[in-house]
Design a protein around this motif. Structure first.
Motif, PDB file in Angstrom:
ATOM      1  N   UNK A   1       0.828  -1.209   0.000  1.00 11.33           N
ATOM      2  CA  UNK A   1       0.000   0.000   0.000  1.00 11.33           C
ATOM      3  C   UNK A   1       0.861   1.257   0.000  1.00 11.33           C
ATOM      4  N   UNK A   2       1.919   1.265   0.815  1.00  9.08           N
ATOM      5  CA  UNK A   2       2.803   2.436   0.835  1.00  9.08           C
ATOM      6  C   UNK A   2       3.499   2.616  -0.507  1.00  9.08           C
ATOM      7  N   UNK A   3       3.921   1.509  -1.100  1.00  3.59           N
ATOM      8  CA  UNK A   3       4.572   1.575  -2.407  1.00  3.59           C
ATOM      9  C   UNK A   3       3.609   2.118  -3.457  1.00  3.59           C
ATOM     10  N   UNK A   4       2.379   1.642  -3.447  1.00  2.00           N
ATOM     11  CA  UNK A   4       1.389   2.113  -4.411  1.00  2.00           C
ATOM     12  C   UNK A   4       1.141   3.614  -4.255  1.00  2.00           C
ATOM     13  N   UNK A   5       1.009   4.066  -3.034  1.00  2.00           N
ATOM     14  CA  UNK A   5       0.780   5.497  -2.814  1.00  2.00           C
ATOM     15  C   UNK A   5       1.956   6.327  -3.323  1.00  2.00           C
ATOM     16  N   UNK A   6       3.173   5.786  -3.199  1.00  2.00           N
ATOM     17  CA  UNK A   6       4.358   6.534  -3.632  1.00  2.00           C
ATOM     18  C   UNK A   6       4.436   6.669  -5.148  1.00  2.00           C
ATOM     19  N   UNK A   7       3.725   5.800  -5.882  1.00  2.00           N
ATOM     20  CA  UNK A   7       3.742   5.877  -7.349  1.00  2.00           C
ATOM     21  C   UNK A   7       2.384   6.317  -7.900  1.00  2.00           C
ATOM     22  N   UNK A   8       1.561   6.895  -7.023  1.00  2.00           N
ATOM     23  CA  UNK A   8       0.309   7.496  -7.464  1.00  2.00           C
ATOM     24  C   UNK A   8      -0.860   6.554  -7.612  1.00  2.00           C
TER      25      UNK A   8
END
Length: 297
Positions: A154-161
């Motif tokens: 989830x954190x990774x997804x948020x970091x790439x929009x």
């Protein structure tokens, strides 16, 4: 991929990874091999706070089977590794693949280490990106496997929009999200969980269910990183130049990890029992041998 193709990719009846599939991926040494041709894994993991992660990953890599492990990390972790595995090489040199990030925290990463990781990620060698290096998942051009658990994903997804998936997502939603992350990053995504999902940017998907609930204990993710790193390094003697080919290697590593954990838990009797991360590594040679026996059938 069309909507119909996506539904086929996430169909659990077509995506399950098996011992037979794993056996077709693992490389068997030959009489002409030496330690270099069997695969060399470079490892930059562990920290002063979490040196054990480095020990676990290196131990797992050795027991999965490869020619050499080169460990380049903090002195405390290095000393612990050499006490456990004196065959580990702690000098820089040639490698066929990298494992980075396990047992580290991006917030505490020195500038020199950040630069070293970025150089690795900008090479043409395959990289397994775990834990504290996931913030660099989109950096560079190296073919890579990223290995987040649900919260890290989830954190990774948020970091790439991209929108987070959430902890209550069902398997179909997790698979769609893993595919979306893989396409956006241009990387193979191994999404850890009771049902581990592997997705590549081109739409290839596999599901791995060889594990056990007893896997939910500290250090098992570090072991997984070492297993996948070893599988990739051994296969990369003939260079792995694209991310798509990493999907089957990642799924095989996850299958071995789950099966070794199940074997360790089953030693306690029907229903299994408590295991530690090192228990998994001790089962690995036998599991690898049993998988390779499928080639003889």
């Amino acid at each position: 991929m069309s909507g119909e193709g996506l539904e086929a990719a996430i169909d659990p009846t077509t995506a399950e990874w098996t011992a037979e599939r794993a056996s077709s991926v693992l490389r068997v040494p030959t009489a002409s091999d030496d330690k270099y041709s069997r695969g060399v894994l470079g490892v930059r993991t562990g920290s002063t706070r979490y040196p054990g992660a480095a020990v676990l990953g290196v131990e797992a890599a050795w027991r999965t089977g490869l020619g050499m492990v080169r460990y380049l990390g903090p002195e405390r972790a290095q000393n612990l590794i050499l006490a456990r595995r004196p065959e580990t090489v702690t000098a820089d040199g040639r490698v066929q693949a990298w494992l980075i990030g396990s047992g580290t925290d991006a917030a505490d990463r020195p500038a020199s280490e950040d630069a070293a990781l970025r150089r690795i990620l900008d090479s043409d060698l395959p990289v397994v990106v775990d834990a504290g290096a996931l913030d660099l998942a989109g950096v560079g051009s190296a073919p890579r496997i990223v290995t987040p658990h649900g919260r890290e994903h989830d954190r990774l997804r948020e970091s790439i929009g991209l929108a987070p998936v959430g902890g209550d997502a069902d398997d179909a939603a997790r698979q769609r999200a893993a595919l979306e992350t893989a396409r956006t990053l241009g990387a193979t995504v191994l999404l850890k969980g009771a049902r581990t999902i592997v997705a590549t940017p081109g739409g290839w998907v596999a599901r791995v269910t060889s594990g056990t609930p007893w896997l939910a204990t500290a250090g098992t993710g570090d072991v997984l990183g070492g297993i996948i790193g070893a599988v990739v390094a051994a296969a990369s003697v003939e260079p792995v130049s694209d991310t798509e080919s990493l999907g089957a290697l990642a799924a095989t590593g996850a299958w071995l990890h789950g099966r070794a954990a199940t074997a360790a838990a089953d030693r306690h009797g029907e229903g299994g029992g408590p295991i530690t991360a090192l228990d998994i590594t001790e089962e690995l040679p036998g599991i690898v041998a049993s998988v390779l026996a499928h080639r003889m059938r």
